[in-house]
Scaffold this active site. Structure first.
Site, PDB file in Angstrom:
ATOM      1  N   CYS A 191      -0.393   7.163   9.876  1.00 18.03           N
ATOM      2  CA  CYS A 191       0.455   6.519   8.868  1.00 18.03           C
ATOM      3  C   CYS A 191       0.522   7.335   7.580  1.00 18.03           C
ATOM      4  O   CYS A 191      -0.360   8.125   7.279  1.00 18.03           O
ATOM      5  CB  CYS A 191      -0.111   5.138   8.563  1.00 18.03           C
ATOM      6  SG  CYS A 191       1.097   4.082   7.768  1.00 18.03           S
ATOM      7  N   ASP A 193      -6.881  -4.899   8.774  1.00 15.64           N
ATOM      8  CA  ASP A 193      -7.197  -3.850   7.802  1.00 15.64           C
ATOM      9  C   ASP A 193      -8.125  -4.451   6.749  1.00 15.64           C
ATOM     10  O   ASP A 193      -8.081  -5.657   6.485  1.00 15.64           O
ATOM     11  CB  ASP A 193      -5.895  -3.350   7.150  1.00 15.64           C
ATOM     12  CG  ASP A 193      -6.088  -2.134   6.248  1.00 15.64           C
ATOM     13  OD1 ASP A 193      -7.200  -1.570   6.223  1.00 15.64           O
ATOM     14  OD2 ASP A 193      -5.109  -1.742   5.572  1.00 15.64           O
TER      15      ASP A 193
HETATM   16  O1  LIG Z   1      -1.007   4.021   2.900  1.00 15.93           O
HETATM   17  C1  LIG Z   1      -0.543   3.426   1.921  1.00 15.93           C
HETATM   18  O2  LIG Z   1      -0.335   4.009   0.849  1.00 15.93           O
HETATM   19  C2  LIG Z   1      -0.246   1.966   2.025  1.00 15.93           C
HETATM   20  C3  LIG Z   1       0.417   1.364   0.975  1.00 15.93           C
HETATM   21  C4  LIG Z   1       0.718   0.020   1.034  1.00 15.93           C
HETATM   22  C5  LIG Z   1       0.372  -0.729   2.144  1.00 15.93           C
HETATM   23  C6  LIG Z   1      -0.296  -0.142   3.204  1.00 15.93           C
HETATM   24  C7  LIG Z   1      -0.615   1.198   3.157  1.00 15.93           C
HETATM   25  N1  LIG Z   1      -1.291   1.810   4.190  1.00 15.93           N
HETATM   26  C8  LIG Z   1      -1.736   1.152   5.388  1.00 15.93           C
HETATM   27  O3  LIG Z   1      -3.138   0.924   5.326  1.00 15.93           O
HETATM   28  C9  LIG Z   1      -3.748   1.418   6.506  1.00 15.93           C
HETATM   29  C10 LIG Z   1      -5.189   1.783   6.277  1.00 15.93           C
HETATM   30  O4  LIG Z   1      -5.277   2.894   5.420  1.00 15.93           O
HETATM   31  P1  LIG Z   1      -6.562   3.840   5.392  1.00 15.93           P
HETATM   32  O5  LIG Z   1      -6.657   4.503   6.738  1.00 15.93           O
HETATM   33  O6  LIG Z   1      -7.739   2.985   5.089  1.00 15.93           O
HETATM   34  O7  LIG Z   1      -6.299   4.834   4.321  1.00 15.93           O
HETATM   35  C11 LIG Z   1      -2.868   2.613   6.824  1.00 15.93           C
HETATM   36  O8  LIG Z   1      -3.023   3.148   8.053  1.00 15.93           O
HETATM   37  C12 LIG Z   1      -1.501   2.039   6.579  1.00 15.93           C
HETATM   38  O9  LIG Z   1      -1.056   1.295   7.702  1.00 15.93           O
END
Ligand SMILES: O=C(O)c1ccccc1N[C@@H]1O[C@H](COP(=O)(O)O)[C@@H](O)[C@H]1O
Length: 216
Positions: free
Chosen positions: A4, A131
Site C-alpha cells: 500500500c 489495523d
Molecule cells: O498509509 C497511509 O498513509 C494511510 C493513510 C490513511 C489511512 C490509511 C493509510 N494506510 C493504511 O494503513 C495500513 C497500515 O500501515 P502500516 O503498514 O502500519 O504503515 C496500510 O497498509 C494502509 O492500508
C-alpha cells in the site's frame, strides 16, 4: 498480499513484479503517500497498467465525500475502495454504488472487543482489514507502522476474508502470520526508507517472506 501507499511507477511495478496481489494508492491528502485521482491515473499509465491490470488496484480513503469518489471512479476505476475512517455500512453501500468498486473496510483494533465491530460488515464489505488503532489526535488513521497483539485474531472466524495490517515488515511478517492466522496481509511503512518513500528491495523481501511462510 497488498502493498500500500505506492507513489511512483517504479515502486508500483516493483510490487507487481514481486508478486503482490493488491496494490494500494492513498487518496487522503494528509498522508505522505497521498496521490490525487489524476496523478494516480498517470501512475498506472506510467507503470504500464492503464489497460491491463495484473493486480487488483485499491484506493485508500478516509470518510470520502461523493466528489472524491466520483473522481476516483472516473480517473482510476479501482477494483476496491478501502474505507479507513468511521464509515457506516450504509455509507459503504453508497460508496459501492458511486464507484462500482468492491469494499475493503478497515476495523481499528486496540483490544479484543474491537473485533466485534466486524459483525455488522458481512453485507457491506467484500474484505475486512484489521489495523492498529492510532492514538487519539494522530495525523493519520493508518500507515504509521503501529501494530497490535496479533494473537487475538487466531482461530477467529469472520464473514469476509480479511487482511492483517499495521506495523508489518519483512522481518516480522512470518511471526505475524503464525500468531494471527491471517489469510492476507497489508503493508505500507514497513517497506519504506522514510515516510512515503517505498524501497523495491524491501517490497521484494516482504513478498518473499510471506511466500516462504504461506502454504502453496
Ligand atoms: O498509509 C497511509 O498513509 C494511510 C493513510 C490513511 C489511512 C490509511 C493509510 N494506510 C493504511 O494503513 C495500513 C497500515 O500501515 P502500516 O503498514 O502500519 O504503515 C496500510 O497498509 C494502509 O492500508
Amino acid at each position: 498480499m497488498k502493498i500500500c501507499g505506492l507513489t511512483t511507477p517504479e515502486t508500483l511495478r516493483a510490487a507487481v513484479d514481486a508478486g503482490a496481489d493488491f496494490v494500494g494508492l492513498v487518496a487522503y491528502p494528509r498522508s505522505p503517500r497521498a496521490v490525487s485521482p489524476l496523478r494516480a491515473a498517470a501512475l498506472l499509465e506510467e507503470a504500464g497498467m492503464a489497460r491491463e491490470r495484473p493486480v487488483k488496484v485499491v484506493v485508500v480513503t478516509v470518510n470520502p465525500d461523493d466528489a472524491l469518489l466520483k473522481g476516483i471512479a472516473d480517473w482510476i476505476a479501482p477494483n476496491f475502495i478501502q474505507l479507513h475512517g468511521s464509515e457506516t455500512p450504509e455509507r459503504a453501500q453508497q460508496v459501492r454504488a458511486i464507484t462500482g468498486a468492491g469494499i475493503i473496510k478497515c476495523i481499528p483494533v486496540s483490544g479484543p472487543a474491537d473485533l466485534e465491530a466486524a459483525s455488522v460488515w458481512s453485507e457491506a464489505a467484500d474484505h475486512l482489514m484489521f489495523d492498529a488503532r492510532t492514538p487519539e489526535g494522530s495525523s493519520l488513521p493508518g500507515g504509521m507502522g503501529l501494530s497490535f497483539d496479533w494473537t487475538m485474531l487466531k482461530g477467529r472466524a469472520f464473514a469476509r476474508p480479511w487482511f492483517l495490517a499495521g506495523g508489518l515488515n519483512p522481518d516480522n511478517v512470518a511471526q505475524a502470520l503464525g500468531a494471527s492466522g491471517a489469510p492476507m496481509v497489508d503493508v505500507s511503512s514497513g517497506v519504506e526508507s522514510a515516510p512515503g518513500v517505498k524501497e523495491p528491495a524491501l517490497i521484494a523481501a516482504f513478498v518473499e517472506a510471506v511466500r516462504a511462510t504461506s502454504p502453496r
